[in-house]
Design a protein around this motif. Structure first.
Motif, mmCIF file in Angstrom:
data_model
loop_
_atom_site.group_PDB
_atom_site.id
_atom_site.type_symbol
_atom_site.label_atom_id
_atom_site.label_comp_id
_atom_site.label_asym_id
_atom_site.label_seq_id
_atom_site.Cartn_x
_atom_site.Cartn_y
_atom_site.Cartn_z
ATOM 1 N N ASP A 1 0.805 -1.211 0.000
ATOM 2 C CA ASP A 1 0.000 0.000 0.000
ATOM 3 C C ASP A 1 0.844 1.269 0.000
ATOM 4 O OD1 ASP A 1 -2.549 -1.347 2.205
ATOM 5 O OD2 ASP A 1 -2.236 -1.562 0.055
ATOM 6 N N ARG A 2 2.130 1.161 0.325
ATOM 7 C CA ARG A 2 2.972 2.352 0.372
ATOM 8 C C ARG A 2 3.431 2.728 -1.026
ATOM 9 N NH1 ARG A 2 7.111 0.238 4.151
ATOM 10 N NH2 ARG A 2 5.675 -1.151 5.142
ATOM 11 N N ALA A 3 3.331 3.997 -1.349
ATOM 12 C CA ALA A 3 3.752 4.468 -2.661
ATOM 13 C C ALA A 3 5.271 4.490 -2.746
ATOM 14 C CB ALA A 3 3.195 5.862 -2.915
ATOM 15 N N VAL A 4 5.794 4.035 -3.864
ATOM 16 C CA VAL A 4 7.220 4.135 -4.136
ATOM 17 C C VAL A 4 7.388 5.338 -5.062
ATOM 18 C CG1 VAL A 4 9.219 2.999 -5.161
ATOM 19 C CG2 VAL A 4 7.536 1.660 -3.881
ATOM 20 N N PRO A 5 8.109 6.358 -4.604
ATOM 21 C CA PRO A 5 8.212 7.587 -5.392
ATOM 22 C C PRO A 5 9.153 7.441 -6.584
ATOM 23 C CG PRO A 5 9.628 7.712 -3.478
ATOM 24 C CD PRO A 5 8.858 6.420 -3.364
ATOM 25 N N CYS A 6 9.143 8.463 -7.427
ATOM 26 C CA CYS A 6 10.164 8.552 -8.475
ATOM 27 C C CYS A 6 11.519 8.515 -7.804
ATOM 28 C CB CYS A 6 10.082 9.896 -9.193
ATOM 29 S SG CYS A 6 8.772 10.067 -10.363
ATOM 30 N N ARG A 7 12.483 8.018 -8.520
ATOM 31 C CA ARG A 7 13.869 8.034 -8.049
ATOM 32 C C ARG A 7 14.704 8.691 -9.136
ATOM 33 N NH1 ARG A 7 14.177 4.739 -3.550
ATOM 34 N NH2 ARG A 7 12.440 3.318 -3.352
ATOM 35 N N VAL A 8 15.765 9.341 -8.696
ATOM 36 C CA VAL A 8 16.638 10.047 -9.628
ATOM 37 C C VAL A 8 18.033 9.450 -9.525
ATOM 38 C CG1 VAL A 8 17.627 12.298 -10.194
ATOM 39 C CG2 VAL A 8 15.261 12.152 -9.383
ATOM 40 N N VAL A 9 18.662 9.252 -10.670
ATOM 41 C CA VAL A 9 20.047 8.804 -10.719
ATOM 42 C C VAL A 9 20.849 9.909 -11.384
ATOM 43 C CG1 VAL A 9 21.661 7.076 -11.592
ATOM 44 C CG2 VAL A 9 19.339 6.394 -10.907
ATOM 45 N N VAL A 10 21.917 10.325 -10.717
ATOM 46 C CA VAL A 10 22.780 11.385 -11.232
ATOM 47 C C VAL A 10 24.147 10.772 -11.516
ATOM 48 C CG1 VAL A 10 23.811 13.627 -10.719
ATOM 49 C CG2 VAL A 10 21.535 13.079 -9.846
ATOM 50 N N CYS A 11 24.596 10.907 -12.752
ATOM 51 C CA CYS A 11 25.919 10.401 -13.109
ATOM 52 C C CYS A 11 26.969 11.369 -12.551
ATOM 53 C CB CYS A 11 26.042 10.302 -14.621
ATOM 54 S SG CYS A 11 27.569 9.523 -15.165
ATOM 55 N N ARG A 12 27.961 10.799 -11.893
ATOM 56 C CA ARG A 12 29.062 11.600 -11.347
ATOM 57 C C ARG A 12 30.325 10.755 -11.433
ATOM 58 N NH1 ARG A 12 26.219 15.238 -12.128
ATOM 59 N NH2 ARG A 12 25.401 16.756 -10.675
ATOM 60 N N GLU B 1 29.426 11.858 -23.714
ATOM 61 C CA GLU B 1 29.258 13.003 -24.618
ATOM 62 C C GLU B 1 28.016 13.818 -24.276
ATOM 63 O OE1 GLU B 1 27.053 9.537 -26.296
ATOM 64 O OE2 GLU B 1 29.046 9.784 -25.429
ATOM 65 N N GLN B 2 27.167 13.315 -23.389
ATOM 66 C CA GLN B 2 25.934 13.997 -22.991
ATOM 67 C C GLN B 2 25.996 14.547 -21.559
ATOM 68 O OE1 GLN B 2 23.390 14.530 -25.092
ATOM 69 N NE2 GLN B 2 24.395 13.403 -26.723
ATOM 70 N N ALA B 3 27.181 14.600 -20.964
ATOM 71 C CA ALA B 3 27.328 15.042 -19.568
ATOM 72 C C ALA B 3 26.752 16.444 -19.383
ATOM 73 C CB ALA B 3 28.804 15.030 -19.178
ATOM 74 N N ASN B 4 26.098 16.624 -18.318
ATOM 75 C CA ASN B 4 25.724 15.864 -17.151
ATOM 76 C C ASN B 4 24.449 15.067 -17.432
ATOM 77 O OD1 ASN B 4 27.724 16.695 -15.250
ATOM 78 N ND2 ASN B 4 26.663 18.618 -14.990
ATOM 79 N N VAL B 5 24.444 13.824 -16.989
ATOM 80 C CA VAL B 5 23.324 12.924 -17.267
ATOM 81 C C VAL B 5 22.520 12.692 -15.994
ATOM 82 C CG1 VAL B 5 22.703 10.589 -18.009
ATOM 83 C CG2 VAL B 5 24.586 11.792 -19.129
ATOM 84 N N ILE B 6 21.199 12.761 -16.163
ATOM 85 C CA ILE B 6 20.257 12.495 -15.074
ATOM 86 C C ILE B 6 19.208 11.523 -15.607
ATOM 87 C CG2 ILE B 6 18.429 13.482 -13.626
ATOM 88 C CD1 ILE B 6 20.062 16.082 -13.588
ATOM 89 N N VAL B 7 18.906 10.500 -14.829
ATOM 90 C CA VAL B 7 17.884 9.521 -15.198
ATOM 91 C C VAL B 7 16.774 9.599 -14.157
ATOM 92 C CG1 VAL B 7 17.372 7.098 -15.660
ATOM 93 C CG2 VAL B 7 19.658 8.010 -16.175
ATOM 94 N N VAL B 8 15.542 9.740 -14.628
ATOM 95 C CA VAL B 8 14.386 9.757 -13.730
ATOM 96 C C VAL B 8 13.682 8.423 -13.880
ATOM 97 C CG1 VAL B 8 12.225 10.882 -13.102
ATOM 98 C CG2 VAL B 8 14.149 12.259 -13.946
ATOM 99 N N GLN B 9 13.656 7.669 -12.789
ATOM 100 C CA GLN B 9 12.990 6.375 -12.777
ATOM 101 C C GLN B 9 11.556 6.566 -12.294
ATOM 102 O OE1 GLN B 9 15.759 4.412 -10.163
ATOM 103 N NE2 GLN B 9 16.898 3.583 -11.893
ATOM 104 N N PRO B 10 10.608 5.904 -12.926
ATOM 105 C CA PRO B 10 9.206 6.098 -12.543
ATOM 106 C C PRO B 10 8.894 5.583 -11.142
ATOM 107 C CG PRO B 10 9.397 4.411 -14.238
ATOM 108 C CD PRO B 10 10.769 4.956 -14.023
ATOM 109 N N SER B 11 7.876 6.175 -10.569
ATOM 110 C CA SER B 11 7.351 5.709 -9.286
ATOM 111 C C SER B 11 6.622 4.392 -9.510
ATOM 112 C CB SER B 11 6.367 6.749 -8.741
ATOM 113 O OG SER B 11 5.250 6.846 -9.620
ATOM 114 N N ALA B 12 6.139 3.798 -8.432
ATOM 115 C CA ALA B 12 5.344 2.567 -8.554
ATOM 116 C C ALA B 12 4.120 2.814 -9.420
ATOM 117 C CB ALA B 12 4.947 2.058 -7.172
ATOM 118 N N ALA B 13 3.471 3.949 -9.228
ATOM 119 C CA ALA B 13 2.291 4.279 -10.033
ATOM 120 C C ALA B 13 2.675 4.470 -11.498
ATOM 121 C CB ALA B 13 1.615 5.532 -9.490
#
Length: 130
Positions: free
Chosen positions: A16-27, A63-75
């Motif tokens: 029942d708990r929502a899993v939020p979006c998660r963000v991955v930042v390349c560093r 070649e695309q730096a800085n890269v950020i990936v947004v992963q979807p929430s459970a919904a």
């Protein structure tokens, strides 16, 4: 059999708990280094204020730096959304646009603002096949 009242302070079942979006930042070798302009610490701190954020090693799109990936929430995943990759996120406005979208729900939940299309990149092949 009558239902027992919930205990005070009890948490909802895991499903029942929502899993939020998660963000991955390349560093790694290019992202987040002096090779690329920008306040990398501020960018990471900003994203961490709105979503769980993980720092990654090289995501293979230097070649695309800085890269950020947004992963979807459970919904979002339930709606069929996949991770969204952004590249050349090197200024504060771009970071804010991503942060606003994530705060609104992100992939599969909130419509992606058209301005973010400027930063969309394809995931590297190894990420697409994983």
């Amino acid at each position: 059999m009558p239902e027992r009242p919930a205990e005070v302070g009890a948490t909802a079942p895991a499903a029942d708990r929502a899993v939020p979006c998660r963000v991955v930042v390349c560093r790694d070798c290019c992202c987040g280094t002096v090779k690329v302009d920008g306040d990398h610490a501020a960018q990471t701190a900003r994203l961490r204020r709105i979503a769980p954020t993980r720092i990654s090693e090289c995501l293979d799109v230097c070649e695309q730096a800085n890269v950020i990936v947004v992963q979807p929430s459970a919904a979002g995943r339930a709606a069929g959304a996949r991770p969204v990759w952004f590249g050349l996120v090197n200024d504060r406005d771009a970071t804010e646009d991503i942060a606003d979208w994530v705060r609104a729900g992100g992939p599969g939940v909130a419509e992606r603002p058209a301005i973010l299309d400027l930063y969309l990149i394809a995931a590297p092949r190894r990420a697409r096949t994983a």
